[in-house]
Design a protein around this motif. Structure first.
Motif, PDB file in Angstrom:
ATOM      1  N   GLU A  45       6.845   5.325 -11.444  1.00 22.29           N
ATOM      2  CA  GLU A  45       7.671   6.535 -11.410  1.00 22.29           C
ATOM      3  C   GLU A  45       7.720   7.119 -12.811  1.00 22.29           C
ATOM      4  OE1 GLU A  45      12.028   8.306 -10.080  1.00 22.29           O
ATOM      5  OE2 GLU A  45      11.142   6.594  -9.026  1.00 22.29           O
ATOM      6  N   VAL A  46       7.453   8.406 -12.907  1.00 21.93           N
ATOM      7  CA  VAL A  46       7.495   9.132 -14.176  1.00 21.93           C
ATOM      8  C   VAL A  46       8.679  10.083 -14.155  1.00 21.93           C
ATOM      9  CG1 VAL A  46       6.299  10.767 -15.690  1.00 21.93           C
ATOM     10  CG2 VAL A  46       4.999   8.980 -14.492  1.00 21.93           C
ATOM     11  N   VAL A  47       9.541   9.966 -15.168  1.00 17.76           N
ATOM     12  CA  VAL A  47      10.641  10.908 -15.368  1.00 17.76           C
ATOM     13  C   VAL A  47      10.297  11.691 -16.627  1.00 17.76           C
ATOM     14  CG1 VAL A  47      13.122  11.202 -15.649  1.00 17.76           C
ATOM     15  CG2 VAL A  47      12.238   9.226 -14.372  1.00 17.76           C
ATOM     16  N   HIS A  48       9.987  12.970 -16.452  1.00 18.20           N
ATOM     17  CA  HIS A  48       9.493  13.800 -17.563  1.00 18.20           C
ATOM     18  C   HIS A  48      10.583  14.785 -17.970  1.00 18.20           C
ATOM     19  CE1 HIS A  48       6.548  15.393 -20.218  1.00 18.20           C
ATOM     20  NE2 HIS A  48       6.301  16.509 -19.549  1.00 18.20           N
ATOM     21  N   GLY A  49      11.223  14.532 -19.109  1.00 14.30           N
ATOM     22  CA  GLY A  49      12.330  15.364 -19.554  1.00 14.30           C
ATOM     23  C   GLY A  49      11.894  16.766 -19.942  1.00 14.30           C
ATOM     24  N   ARG A  50      12.871  17.653 -19.995  1.00 17.77           N
ATOM     25  CA  ARG A  50      12.587  19.032 -20.386  1.00 17.77           C
ATOM     26  C   ARG A  50      12.321  19.153 -21.882  1.00 17.77           C
ATOM     27  NH1 ARG A  50      13.702  22.560 -16.331  1.00 17.77           N
ATOM     28  NH2 ARG A  50      15.038  21.815 -14.640  1.00 17.77           N
ATOM     29  N   ARG A  51      12.850  18.215 -22.664  1.00 21.66           N
ATOM     30  CA  ARG A  51      12.722  18.296 -24.113  1.00 21.66           C
ATOM     31  C   ARG A  51      11.797  17.209 -24.636  1.00 21.66           C
ATOM     32  NH1 ARG A  51      19.056  18.237 -25.253  1.00 21.66           N
ATOM     33  NH2 ARG A  51      18.884  16.839 -23.448  1.00 21.66           N
ATOM     34  N   GLU A  52      11.180  17.482 -25.765  1.00 29.68           N
ATOM     35  CA  GLU A  52      10.254  16.536 -26.379  1.00 29.68           C
ATOM     36  C   GLU A  52      10.963  15.250 -26.782  1.00 29.68           C
ATOM     37  OE1 GLU A  52       7.035  16.741 -26.634  1.00 29.68           O
ATOM     38  OE2 GLU A  52       6.800  18.803 -25.931  1.00 29.68           O
ATOM     39  N   GLY A  53      10.218  14.154 -26.818  1.00 27.45           N
ATOM     40  CA  GLY A  53      10.758  12.869 -27.229  1.00 27.45           C
ATOM     41  C   GLY A  53       9.738  11.774 -27.011  1.00 27.45           C
ATOM     42  N   PRO A  54      10.130  10.523 -27.221  1.00 24.66           N
ATOM     43  CA  PRO A  54       9.212   9.392 -27.036  1.00 24.66           C
ATOM     44  C   PRO A  54       8.772   9.248 -25.583  1.00 24.66           C
ATOM     45  CG  PRO A  54      11.157   8.754 -28.298  1.00 24.66           C
ATOM     46  CD  PRO A  54      11.444  10.103 -27.735  1.00 24.66           C
ATOM     47  N   VAL A  55       7.689   8.513 -25.403  1.00 22.34           N
ATOM     48  CA  VAL A  55       7.222   8.129 -24.063  1.00 22.34           C
ATOM     49  C   VAL A  55       7.426   6.623 -23.949  1.00 22.34           C
ATOM     50  CG1 VAL A  55       5.287   8.051 -22.456  1.00 22.34           C
ATOM     51  CG2 VAL A  55       5.511   9.976 -24.042  1.00 22.34           C
ATOM     52  N   LEU A  76      17.651   1.034 -13.484  1.00 24.06           N
ATOM     53  CA  LEU A  76      17.443   1.985 -14.573  1.00 24.06           C
ATOM     54  C   LEU A  76      17.188   3.384 -14.025  1.00 24.06           C
ATOM     55  CD1 LEU A  76      16.926   2.555 -17.623  1.00 24.06           C
ATOM     56  CD2 LEU A  76      14.529   1.938 -17.197  1.00 24.06           C
ATOM     57  N   LEU A  77      16.361   3.476 -12.992  1.00 16.60           N
ATOM     58  CA  LEU A  77      15.997   4.782 -12.434  1.00 16.60           C
ATOM     59  C   LEU A  77      17.148   5.450 -11.694  1.00 16.60           C
ATOM     60  CD1 LEU A  77      12.414   3.909 -11.182  1.00 16.60           C
ATOM     61  CD2 LEU A  77      13.004   5.502 -13.027  1.00 16.60           C
ATOM     62  N   HIS A  78      18.224   4.681 -11.400  1.00 16.97           N
ATOM     63  CA  HIS A  78      19.389   5.253 -10.719  1.00 16.97           C
ATOM     64  C   HIS A  78      20.525   5.580 -11.679  1.00 16.97           C
ATOM     65  CE1 HIS A  78      17.295   3.887  -7.101  1.00 16.97           C
ATOM     66  NE2 HIS A  78      18.120   4.646  -6.404  1.00 16.97           N
ATOM     67  N   VAL A  79      20.306   5.423 -12.982  1.00 20.03           N
ATOM     68  CA  VAL A  79      21.323   5.788 -13.968  1.00 20.03           C
ATOM     69  C   VAL A  79      21.386   7.309 -14.073  1.00 20.03           C
ATOM     70  CG1 VAL A  79      21.951   5.680 -16.418  1.00 20.03           C
ATOM     71  CG2 VAL A  79      21.084   3.636 -15.260  1.00 20.03           C
ATOM     72  N   LYS A  80      22.573   7.886 -13.927  1.00 20.33           N
ATOM     73  CA  LYS A  80      22.709   9.343 -13.884  1.00 20.33           C
ATOM     74  C   LYS A  80      22.254  10.006 -15.177  1.00 20.33           C
ATOM     75  CE  LYS A  80      26.455   9.411 -10.484  1.00 20.33           C
ATOM     76  NZ  LYS A  80      27.880   9.782 -10.213  1.00 20.33           N
ATOM     77  N   ALA A  81      22.441   9.318 -16.317  1.00 26.63           N
ATOM     78  CA  ALA A  81      22.079   9.920 -17.608  1.00 26.63           C
ATOM     79  C   ALA A  81      20.591  10.219 -17.715  1.00 26.63           C
ATOM     80  CB  ALA A  81      22.512   8.994 -18.749  1.00 26.63           C
ATOM     81  N   ILE A  82      19.768   9.582 -16.881  1.00 27.37           N
ATOM     82  CA  ILE A  82      18.323   9.813 -16.917  1.00 27.37           C
ATOM     83  C   ILE A  82      17.993  11.279 -16.623  1.00 27.37           C
ATOM     84  CG2 ILE A  82      16.123   9.198 -15.825  1.00 27.37           C
ATOM     85  CD1 ILE A  82      17.186   6.999 -17.548  1.00 27.37           C
ATOM     86  N   ALA A  83      18.882  11.961 -15.904  1.00 25.82           N
ATOM     87  CA  ALA A  83      18.625  13.362 -15.554  1.00 25.82           C
ATOM     88  C   ALA A  83      18.541  14.252 -16.797  1.00 25.82           C
ATOM     89  CB  ALA A  83      19.723  13.873 -14.616  1.00 25.82           C
ATOM     90  N   ALA A  84      19.191  13.839 -17.891  1.00 26.23           N
ATOM     91  CA  ALA A  84      19.164  14.631 -19.130  1.00 26.23           C
ATOM     92  C   ALA A  84      18.240  14.012 -20.169  1.00 26.23           C
ATOM     93  CB  ALA A  84      20.578  14.764 -19.680  1.00 26.23           C
ATOM     94  N   LEU A  85      17.221  13.331 -19.718  1.00 25.15           N
ATOM     95  CA  LEU A  85      16.315  12.588 -20.596  1.00 25.15           C
ATOM     96  C   LEU A  85      15.581  13.494 -21.579  1.00 25.15           C
ATOM     97  CD1 LEU A  85      14.837   9.713 -20.902  1.00 25.15           C
ATOM     98  CD2 LEU A  85      13.083  10.714 -19.457  1.00 25.15           C
ATOM     99  N   ARG A  86      15.484  13.022 -22.827  1.00 24.44           N
ATOM    100  CA  ARG A  86      14.554  13.600 -23.801  1.00 24.44           C
ATOM    101  C   ARG A  86      13.295  12.738 -23.793  1.00 24.44           C
ATOM    102  NH1 ARG A  86      16.496  16.901 -28.127  1.00 24.44           N
ATOM    103  NH2 ARG A  86      18.752  17.295 -28.015  1.00 24.44           N
ATOM    104  N   GLY A  87      12.153  13.345 -23.764  1.00 26.75           N
ATOM    105  CA  GLY A  87      10.915  12.580 -23.730  1.00 26.75           C
ATOM    106  C   GLY A  87      10.537  12.217 -22.317  1.00 26.75           C
TER     107      GLY A  87
END
Length: 346
Positions: A45-55, A76-87
């Motif tokens: 599963e790939v979560v690709h944030g809107r903003r630049e950051g690490p991979v 980890l994939l069900h943590v709500k904060a992942i929705a605002a991921l950088r990177g």
């Protein structure tokens, strides 16, 4: 003055698949076929944030029977904060799908996948899977967390294993993770950690719990540790939860082994402090006659032990980590134990 808008972030490419910024997608990476020609895939599963950051690559199940990592990735994939991921987060719950299906550590040819990296497209089955995983997944990552447990019938105190150099990104990640013990471990040829480190990719190996078990005391700290690393890398900005006591780095480790064949009756549990020569347990026959004592081979903390009482002479029973600052190490482990209860000896 009119500001110039920043250019849109590019989609993330994994193989032939594309993941747009601000989205997440589950991708099956074809790896082989079963005897029936049923396709076998590595789930990603790939979560690709809107903003630049690490991979960041978080992967489990390189050993097919080490399943705590599967649950760590799921949570980890069900943590709500992942929705605002950088990177970008690349989450792989099971790498060795062959071993996972058979509930065994190895591949069908009895090779250890974690001794096959970087592999070869024309090599053994393990070499081919390793080469594919490197090309399709690993080589995209700027940082890696590799999830493991103890081997079959062995359990590990939650610990980080990494090649540490002062001021390095790997050291920074290890410090952020918050495991009670950090082992400054040498690289093993053919391991994912060896391959990544030589590519210049900082990598941590998280070892916790037992094969073929879901150990809550290993899973929960694993999820929290990955999230702490993500915050340290700037991938998440959510408020930091209470951090456990800082771990001490172990300067080495040794195994106490069975003095004779027989049945082990342990006298200690994971996380206890021991001194060289301390009695760790007894090995004797079914009636308990003529027991052989298992003694600590060094001062330190018990970070791993067998869960199977039936042992042969010379078998590794208790893994002891050695520390320069043993008092501080004991405090870190006690802090961990105050939050989560470790299992009994057997």
């Amino acid at each position: 003055m009119t500001s110039t808008p920043s250019p849109a972030r590019a989609p993330f490419q994994l193989g032939r698949e594309s993941v747009a910024p601000g989205t997440r997608r589950q991708i099956d990476v074809p790896v082989a076929r079963l005897y029936t020609h049923t396709p076998l895939n590595i789930p990603v599963e790939v979560v690709h944030g809107r903003r630049e950051g690490p991979v960041l690559l978080v992967c489990g199940g390189i050993h097919g029977d080490e399943i705590n990592g599967v649950e760590i990735v799921r949570r980890l994939l069900h943590v709500k904060a992942i929705a605002a991921l950088r990177g970008t987060l690349i989450a792989v719950p099971v790498v060795n799908v062959f071993g996972f299906l058979q509930q065994i550590r190895y591949l069908p040819d009895r090779r250890d996948l974690n001794r096959c990296f970087p592999g070869s497209e024309s090599g053994s089955l393990g070499g081919r899977i390793a080469a594919l995983f490197c090309e399709q997944v690993v080589d995209h990552a700027t940082h890696i967390i590799d999830l493991h447990t103890g081997a079959l019938h062995r359990t590990n105190l939650p610990q980080i294993r990494a090649r540490l150099t002062p001021g390095s990104e790997t050291e920074r990640m290890a410090d952020a993770f918050g495991a009670p013990v950090v082992l400054n471990a040498e690289l093993r040829d053919g391991s994912l950690r060896h391959y990544a480190q030589h590519r210049g990719t900082p990598v941590l190996t998280y070892e916790a719990g037992e094969a073929l078990r879901f150990d809550e005391w290993a899973i929960a700290p694993g999820v929290s540790g990955v999230l702490r690393v993500m915050r340290r890398l700037g991938m998440l900005t959510a408020a930091q939860r209470r951090r456990p006591a800082s771990a001490e780095v172990a300067n080495g480790s040794s195994w106490a082994r069975a003095p004779i064949d027989g049945i082990l009756r342990p006298g200690v549990r994971l996380g206890v402090r021991v001194a060289k020569g301390d009695l760790l347990g007894w090995v004797a026959g079914p009636f308990g006659n003529n027991p052989g004592e298992v003694q600590a081979v060094a001062d330190g903390i018990v970070i791993g032990m067998t869960r199977l009482p039936l042992v042969n002479e010379g078998e590794a029973l208790f893994h002891i980590a050695r520390f320069d600052a043993i008092d501080e190490a004991e405090t870190a482990v006690e802090s961990f134990q105050s939050l989560l209860t470790l299992p009994p000896a057997l």
